[in-house]
Design a protein around this motif. Structure first.
Motif, short mmCIF file in Angstrom:
data_model
loop_
_atom_site.label_atom_id
_atom_site.label_comp_id
_atom_site.label_asym_id
_atom_site.label_seq_id
_atom_site.Cartn_x
_atom_site.Cartn_y
_atom_site.Cartn_z
N SER A 319 -21.61 -3.86 -7.03
CA SER A 319 -21.27 -5.01 -7.84
C SER A 319 -22.33 -6.08 -7.66
O SER A 319 -23.08 -6.06 -6.68
CB SER A 319 -19.90 -5.57 -7.43
N THR A 547 -18.62 -5.74 -18.97
CA THR A 547 -17.34 -5.62 -19.66
C THR A 547 -16.34 -6.69 -19.24
O THR A 547 -15.33 -6.90 -19.92
CB THR A 547 -16.71 -4.24 -19.39
N ARG A 548 -16.62 -7.38 -18.12
CA ARG A 548 -15.73 -8.47 -17.69
C ARG A 548 -16.24 -9.84 -18.13
O ARG A 548 -15.70 -10.87 -17.74
CB ARG A 548 -15.57 -8.45 -16.17
N ASP A 549 -17.27 -9.86 -18.94
CA ASP A 549 -17.80 -11.12 -19.47
C ASP A 549 -16.84 -11.63 -20.54
O ASP A 549 -16.44 -10.88 -21.43
CB ASP A 549 -19.19 -10.88 -20.07
N PRO A 550 -16.43 -12.91 -20.48
CA PRO A 550 -15.53 -13.43 -21.52
C PRO A 550 -16.11 -13.34 -22.93
O PRO A 550 -15.36 -13.40 -23.90
CB PRO A 550 -15.33 -14.90 -21.09
N TYR A 552 -17.64 -10.68 -23.99
CA TYR A 552 -17.86 -9.26 -24.20
C TYR A 552 -17.59 -8.84 -25.64
O TYR A 552 -18.38 -8.10 -26.24
CB TYR A 552 -16.96 -8.46 -23.24
N ASP A 575 -20.17 -1.72 -16.62
CA ASP A 575 -18.72 -1.64 -16.45
C ASP A 575 -18.26 -2.52 -15.28
O ASP A 575 -18.73 -2.40 -14.15
CB ASP A 575 -18.32 -0.19 -16.18
N GLY A 576 -17.34 -3.44 -15.60
CA GLY A 576 -16.75 -4.28 -14.56
C GLY A 576 -17.57 -5.48 -14.15
O GLY A 576 -17.16 -6.22 -13.25
N TRP A 577 -18.72 -5.69 -14.79
CA TRP A 577 -19.58 -6.82 -14.39
C TRP A 577 -19.24 -8.07 -15.18
O TRP A 577 -18.91 -7.99 -16.37
CB TRP A 577 -21.05 -6.44 -14.57
N PRO A 578 -19.37 -9.24 -14.54
CA PRO A 578 -19.05 -10.51 -15.20
C PRO A 578 -20.28 -11.15 -15.85
O PRO A 578 -21.33 -10.52 -15.96
CB PRO A 578 -18.55 -11.36 -14.02
#
Length: 602
Positions: A319, A547-550, A552, A575-578
């Protein structure tokens, strides 16, 4: 209906069946027997720029629809509830149905909430004109008559949202992605329901709004889960500080959620639609902001139409660490600047910091002053980081993010430049103008830097003047798009500022061959451009986002549009990154290869 129409005649009109009283503050500033619609401004304490023609328009619209047999008002509480709690008799929803939509269409929903200091509800100026405007632009809008009081107002708004969701089919609306609008105290209601949801205030377990639009409020509460937010306020407001509103929207943007704040010089509290003021037209921008959220959500939920080969979903075994990242604002030290790009001698072997414009010579439409982060007298600069090794493979100009409020060079640009320079790229960090300067003004800064690098392509040992690319993070990527779409080629800064005096650099092209959008997109702050015609000037574009970016959904939507129009692009989706991972995520190596392919095809 005209300005001489008696307020008493409107309140008592049998077509309005007893709810005509809600149009005026009869329990706070009771109209006198002879008061007319032209006297409404005198009844609305704390409000300014109340437009009589708009008042007449609203009242006329309601009466015309009643004459045609349409329902214009709904009780949101049952008869039994109203009998048990008499205060509930003073609540309800006025509806302004969407106009000009195809038969059978289900328009999106806006709920408008007027202010009044929680002493009264100033609907005739602070919500109904907004709702009527929205209805004429294809949305079904409601205005809430609520019990004055922060808690009771939130409870009534929660009930109204629940009512609309429950009765969506009867009302002929699509409540998905609904928006909440509010002015002053009404903006507090919209913000609270946006942050915490209707269930928190006794409503049904329905989704929070897709967007909140707020006017002139001192509301500063943040839950950390705010929806996309558009705000506007005047600098002469003695009740709601523009700085408070901007600080809140900046905090929302910093969390990676779309937000905008419009500040209008010299305007007081309660300007409503802002007819005949500097704010006139703000509602068009607010509606476009909301529609962008609707479009992005719709595109994200639609089946993919683009070729799968341009988008790669990557699951990394680590991460983002954000370790060692300095998130503070960077403003170059004027004492370290060696000269201007127009006259300085280029030295490709060492780092140089140069002013982009002669003192007082930058094209501008904004009165120069401190941005709040940059000092007064700030001048945009470009700082070079030389390529390491024997073979120069190209040049990359980098623009940091920061919501056009700060420049996060130390978290975005310099870590990236360190890697790219080791791969044979001359890098250039552009310190562009921030708020209150406009995106267009900052776009001319970046175009100026591009012209400088292109003019010195031989000095820097570039393989050709076409071996120039951009890289932008968040707002910095938006700036790259602004420059590519609006300030490239031979476009002169004089098109922005007629008083600008061109020099020799303005004859050099501001074209680039590729750009990287790192958690960013073509568009404006918080709003991706999804019109394929407006993306016609896009260059080969590399995207990287999590994919965790608002944002996205907006990234995905623009990638689909780019694919549909056949534009050269690639998207690395983590995947799963902000939001805000800077140089992490393995994208730099991919962008290196992407640039080389673009350079070869240029």
């Amino acid at each position: 209906m005209n300005g001489s129409t008696l307020i008493a005649d409107v309140i008592g009109n049998p077509l309005l069946e007893g709810y005509g009283r809600f149009l005026f503050p009869i329990t706070f500033n009771t109209p006198r027997p002879g008061d007319t619609l032209a006297d409404v401004p005198d009844l609305l304490t704390w409000y300014h720029h109340v437009d009589t023609a708009t008042t007449i328009d609203v009242v006329g619209d309601l009466l015309m629809r009643r004459e045609n047999g349409q329902t214009v008002f709904f009780n949101i509480y049952t008869e039994q509830e109203r009998a048990a709690a008499p205060g509930l008799e003073d609540t309800g929803l006025f509806v302004f149905p969407a106009q000009g939509v195809p038969t059978g269409a289900k328009p999106h929903v806006a709920i408008c909430n007027a202010g009044g200091g929680f002493a009264y509800v100033a609907s005739i100026h602070d919500s109904m004109p907004h709702a009527l405007w929205l209805s004429r632009h294809g949305y079904t809008a409601f205005t809430l008559q609520y019990r004055p009081g922060a808690r009771t107002g939130c409870e009534d708004l929660a009930r109204a949202i629940s009512f609309i969701h429950t009765h969506a089919d009867e009302l002929g609306v699509d409540p998905e992605g609904y928006s909440l609008w509010g002015g002053s105290a009404g903006a507090r209601l919209a913000a609270y329901l946006g942050s915490y949801g209707p269930a928190r205030f006794g409503g049904d377990d329905v989704p929070r709004p897709g967007a909140v639009v707020m006017q002139y409020t001192g509301h500063s509460d943040l839950s950390g889960a705010e929806p996309p937010t558009f705000a506007c306020v005047g600098t002469a407001d003695p009740i709601a500080s523009w700085r408070t509103m901007r600080a809140r929207t900046d905090a929302i943007a910093a969390a990676g959620t779309p937000s905008e704040c419009r500040v209008f010089e010299g305007l007081p509290h309660g300007f409503g639609l802002g007819i005949a003021t500097a704010a006139e037209g703000w509602i068009e921008d607010a509606a476009a902001f909301w529609q962008a959220q609707i479009d992005a959500a719709s595109a994200a939920s639609a089946p993919s139409a683009g070729p799968a080969t341009v988008r790669e979903y990557v699951r990394l075994d680590y991460s983002p660490t954000f370790s060692g990242i300095d998130l503070n604002h960077v403003s170059p030290d004027p004492d370290a600047v060696e000269g201007t790009v127009a006259t300085a001698a280029v030295d490709p072997t060492r780092s140089q910091c140069l002013f982009l414009w002669d003192e007082g010579g930058a094209p501008t439409t904004t009165t120069p002053r401190s941005s709040g982060y940059d000092p007064a007298g700030f001048r945009p600069t470009v700082t070079s980081i030389p390529a390491v090794g024997g073979t120069v493979r190209g040049a990359v100009l980098l623009c940091a993010g920061g919501a056009f409020a700060v420049r996060g060079n130390n978290s975005d640009c310099y870590p990236t430049a360190e890697q790219l320079s080791a791969s044979g790229y001359h890098c250039f960090v552009v310190d562009y103008r921030l708020r209150p300067y406009t995106q267009a003004e900052a776009g001319t800064d970046l175009a100026r830097a591009i012209r400088f690098v292109r003019a010195h392509a031989d000095d820097y040992g570039l393989p050709s003047p076409q071996h120039i690319a951009l890289g932008g993070y968040s707002a910095g990527g938006i700036l790259c798009g602004e420059t590519i779409l609006n300030w490239s080629g031979s476009t002169c800064p004089a098109e922005l500022d007629a008083g600008y005096t061109p020099d020799g650099l303005d004859s050099v092209s501001a074209d680039v061959t590729a750009t990287a959008m790192i958690y960013s997109f073509y568009g404006r702050l918080s709003v991706a451009e999804l019109n394929p015609d407006r993306l016609a000037g896009a260059v080969p574009t590399y995207y990287c986002y999590g994919t965790r970016d608002p944002f996205y959904n907006q990234f995905e939507a623009q990638v689909e549009v780019m694919a549909a129009r056949g534009a050269t692009h690639r998207a690395r989706v983590l995947d799963g990154w902000p939001h805000g991972f800077g140089a992490e995520g393995g994208w730099i190596e991919e962008y290196d290869a992407f640039m080389q392919r673009a350079f070869a095809a240029a």
